[in-house]
Design an enzyme around this catalytic site. Structure first.
Site, PDB file in Angstrom:
ATOM      1  N   SER A   1       0.843  -1.198   0.000  1.00 39.94           N
ATOM      2  CA  SER A   1       0.000   0.000   0.000  1.00 39.94           C
ATOM      3  C   SER A   1       0.872   1.238   0.000  1.00 39.94           C
ATOM      4  O   SER A   1       1.689   1.437   0.908  1.00 39.94           O
ATOM      5  CB  SER A   1      -0.882   0.006   1.248  1.00 39.94           C
ATOM      6  OG  SER A   1      -1.380   1.316   1.434  1.00 39.94           O
TER       7      SER A   1
ATOM      8  N   HIS B   1      -1.386  -1.255  -4.283  1.00 41.77           N
ATOM      9  CA  HIS B   1      -2.641  -0.919  -3.602  1.00 41.77           C
ATOM     10  C   HIS B   1      -2.678   0.589  -3.343  1.00 41.77           C
ATOM     11  O   HIS B   1      -1.803   1.137  -2.670  1.00 41.77           O
ATOM     12  CB  HIS B   1      -2.700  -1.712  -2.292  1.00 41.77           C
ATOM     13  CG  HIS B   1      -3.966  -1.563  -1.518  1.00 41.77           C
ATOM     14  ND1 HIS B   1      -5.108  -2.287  -1.805  1.00 41.77           N
ATOM     15  CD2 HIS B   1      -4.282  -0.788  -0.454  1.00 41.77           C
ATOM     16  CE1 HIS B   1      -6.070  -1.960  -0.947  1.00 41.77           C
ATOM     17  NE2 HIS B   1      -5.595  -1.044  -0.112  1.00 41.77           N
TER      18      HIS B   1
ATOM     19  N   ASP C   1      -4.696   3.658  -1.751  1.00 40.90           N
ATOM     20  CA  ASP C   1      -5.725   3.979  -0.759  1.00 40.90           C
ATOM     21  C   ASP C   1      -6.248   5.392  -0.973  1.00 40.90           C
ATOM     22  O   ASP C   1      -5.560   6.365  -0.683  1.00 40.90           O
ATOM     23  CB  ASP C   1      -5.138   3.858   0.652  1.00 40.90           C
ATOM     24  CG  ASP C   1      -4.979   2.411   1.064  1.00 40.90           C
ATOM     25  OD1 ASP C   1      -5.970   1.661   0.985  1.00 40.90           O
ATOM     26  OD2 ASP C   1      -3.867   2.025   1.480  1.00 40.90           O
TER      27      ASP C   1
ATOM     28  N   MET D   1      -8.751   8.245   0.129  1.00 40.66           N
ATOM     29  CA  MET D   1      -9.538   8.664   1.300  1.00 40.66           C
ATOM     30  C   MET D   1     -10.050  10.077   1.087  1.00 40.66           C
ATOM     31  O   MET D   1      -9.327  10.926   0.549  1.00 40.66           O
ATOM     32  CB  MET D   1      -8.666   8.623   2.554  1.00 40.66           C
ATOM     33  CG  MET D   1      -8.043   7.268   2.817  1.00 40.66           C
ATOM     34  SD  MET D   1      -7.169   7.248   4.381  1.00 40.66           S
ATOM     35  CE  MET D   1      -6.446   5.603   4.330  1.00 40.66           C
TER      36      MET D   1
ATOM     37  N   HIS E   1      -8.500   1.236  -3.774  1.00 41.24           N
ATOM     38  CA  HIS E   1      -9.386   1.007  -2.631  1.00 41.24           C
ATOM     39  C   HIS E   1     -10.032   2.344  -2.269  1.00 41.24           C
ATOM     40  O   HIS E   1      -9.373   3.220  -1.716  1.00 41.24           O
ATOM     41  CB  HIS E   1      -8.534   0.436  -1.479  1.00 41.24           C
ATOM     42  CG  HIS E   1      -9.249   0.263  -0.184  1.00 41.24           C
ATOM     43  ND1 HIS E   1      -8.586   0.036   1.000  1.00 41.24           N
ATOM     44  CD2 HIS E   1     -10.568   0.263   0.129  1.00 41.24           C
ATOM     45  CE1 HIS E   1      -9.467  -0.081   1.986  1.00 41.24           C
ATOM     46  NE2 HIS E   1     -10.675   0.062   1.490  1.00 41.24           N
TER      47      HIS E   1
ATOM     48  N   MET F   1     -12.051   4.602  -0.144  1.00 37.41           N
ATOM     49  CA  MET F   1     -12.641   4.829   1.188  1.00 37.41           C
ATOM     50  C   MET F   1     -13.305   6.197   1.134  1.00 37.41           C
ATOM     51  O   MET F   1     -12.811   7.178   1.704  1.00 37.41           O
ATOM     52  CB  MET F   1     -11.537   4.774   2.261  1.00 37.41           C
ATOM     53  CG  MET F   1     -11.065   3.356   2.528  1.00 37.41           C
ATOM     54  SD  MET F   1      -9.435   3.302   3.301  1.00 37.41           S
ATOM     55  CE  MET F   1      -8.401   3.400   1.846  1.00 37.41           C
TER      56      MET F   1
ATOM     57  N   MET G   1     -11.468  -6.041   5.531  1.00 37.16           N
ATOM     58  CA  MET G   1     -10.628  -5.135   6.322  1.00 37.16           C
ATOM     59  C   MET G   1     -10.263  -5.819   7.648  1.00 37.16           C
ATOM     60  O   MET G   1     -11.128  -6.336   8.357  1.00 37.16           O
ATOM     61  CB  MET G   1     -11.360  -3.822   6.629  1.00 37.16           C
ATOM     62  CG  MET G   1     -11.591  -2.906   5.439  1.00 37.16           C
ATOM     63  SD  MET G   1     -10.115  -2.471   4.485  1.00 37.16           S
ATOM     64  CE  MET G   1      -9.140  -1.570   5.700  1.00 37.16           C
TER      65      MET G   1
ATOM     66  N   GLY H   1      -0.439   1.260   9.686  1.00 39.56           N
ATOM     67  CA  GLY H   1       0.288   0.966  10.916  1.00 39.56           C
ATOM     68  C   GLY H   1      -0.552   0.545  12.104  1.00 39.56           C
ATOM     69  O   GLY H   1      -0.075   0.580  13.239  1.00 39.56           O
TER      70      GLY H   1
ATOM     71  N   ASP I   1      -6.647  -6.499   4.292  1.00 39.98           N
ATOM     72  CA  ASP I   1      -6.011  -5.179   4.347  1.00 39.98           C
ATOM     73  C   ASP I   1      -5.975  -4.661   5.778  1.00 39.98           C
ATOM     74  O   ASP I   1      -7.017  -4.431   6.392  1.00 39.98           O
ATOM     75  CB  ASP I   1      -6.813  -4.224   3.453  1.00 39.98           C
ATOM     76  CG  ASP I   1      -6.181  -2.844   3.319  1.00 39.98           C
ATOM     77  OD1 ASP I   1      -5.087  -2.621   3.870  1.00 39.98           O
ATOM     78  OD2 ASP I   1      -6.805  -1.991   2.656  1.00 39.98           O
ATOM     79  N   GLY I   2      -4.746  -4.478   6.277  1.00 38.52           N
ATOM     80  CA  GLY I   2      -4.563  -3.861   7.582  1.00 38.52           C
ATOM     81  C   GLY I   2      -3.807  -4.735   8.557  1.00 38.52           C
ATOM     82  O   GLY I   2      -4.244  -5.842   8.876  1.00 38.52           O
ATOM     83  N   GLY I   3      -2.650  -4.257   8.991  1.00 37.14           N
ATOM     84  CA  GLY I   3      -1.905  -4.958  10.042  1.00 37.14           C
ATOM     85  C   GLY I   3      -1.272  -6.267   9.619  1.00 37.14           C
ATOM     86  O   GLY I   3      -0.961  -7.110  10.461  1.00 37.14           O
TER      87      GLY I   3
END
Ligand code: DX5
Ligand code: ZN
Length: 221
Positions: free
Chosen positions: A8, A33, A35, A37, A66, A68, A142, A150, A181-183
């Site tokens: 990402s 990826h 993002d 926003m 993606h 958002m 997600m 992060g 997606d995430g962590g």
């Protein structure tokens, strides 16, 4: 299943995006990826179609956009024309507009010849989007609440991935892309793949590592 790593660019230095894309090309990323926003669906604002268009000219890797954002239908044209290969939209942003908005948005994405996908937040049961699996090229689960890179992986996402993979198999789309997606880290990626995800987004794990190529290879192995 073919495992794909999708770094990402949210974790990149935005003042040197070109440099970041070149590094990702060289490090063996499978997908980029992006993002997007809007400062409303999520707090921060990142970038729009112009950034995707500029990235397009620097890589032949698939661009996974993606969104958002609120009212995603209004923005599809811009990202499709910028050269996105796949655009994903949040169930939550669509459901608050009307019951048919998600379907309409996915159809709109497809009308540009671009692949489409639906995204669910950690507190949205993936069952809520089973009815659009038929239309989707990918489902994005997600594993953090969207907005920031992060964050820590939310383990209940693994159940969501399992459910999504089982349902995809049940409808004869067993090889459908299921993205998480995430962590995502080198430590938790085995459990994620075991649950049935095959597209792994990784922001800070890739961008904070000293050896991007080795980190991407470790996530993929
Ligand atoms: C979160 C974004 C993610 C984010 C992931 O809202 O959708 O793609 O960049 O970042 P990490 O991998 O650092 O959790
Ligand atoms: Zn993302």
């Amino acid at each position: 299943m073919n495992i794909k790593i999708a770094p990402s660019i949210l974790s990149a230095d935005f003042s040197d995006m070109g440099g970041a894309i070149k590094k990702l090309n060289a490090a063996g990323a499978d997908v980029i990826h992006c993002d997007v926003m809007d400062g409303s669906f999520v707090e921060p604002i990142t970038f729009g179609g112009q950034m995707v268009k500029n990235i397009r000219s620097l890589t032949s890797l698939p661009l996974d956009v993606h969104l958002m954002i609120e009212h995603p239908k209004t923005q599809i044209k811009f990202f499709a024309e910028a050269g996105a290969d796949i655009i994903t939209v949040h169930y939550e942003a669509c459901a608050k507009i009307s019951p048919s908005y998600l379907c309409e948005t996915l159809e709109l994405i497809k009308s540009f010849g671009v692949k489409c996908g639906v995204v669910v937040n950690p507190d949205t049961d993936v069952e809520k989007v089973f009815d659009v699996f038929e239309l989707c090229d990918m489902v994005l689960i997600m594993s953090v609440f969207p907005g920031y890179g992060g964050q820590k992986f939310i383990p209940t996402a693994l159940e969501q991935v399992k459910k999504a993979r089982e349902y995809a198999r049940r409808i004869g789309k067993g090889d459908m892309d299921i993205e998480i997606d995430g962590g995502v880290t080198v430590e938790n990626c085995a459990a994620i793949k075991e649950a049935g995800a095959n597209v792994l987004v990784a922001g800070s794990t890739v961008f904070k590592s000293k050896d991007m190529a080795a980190t991407i290879a470790a996530l993929k192995a």
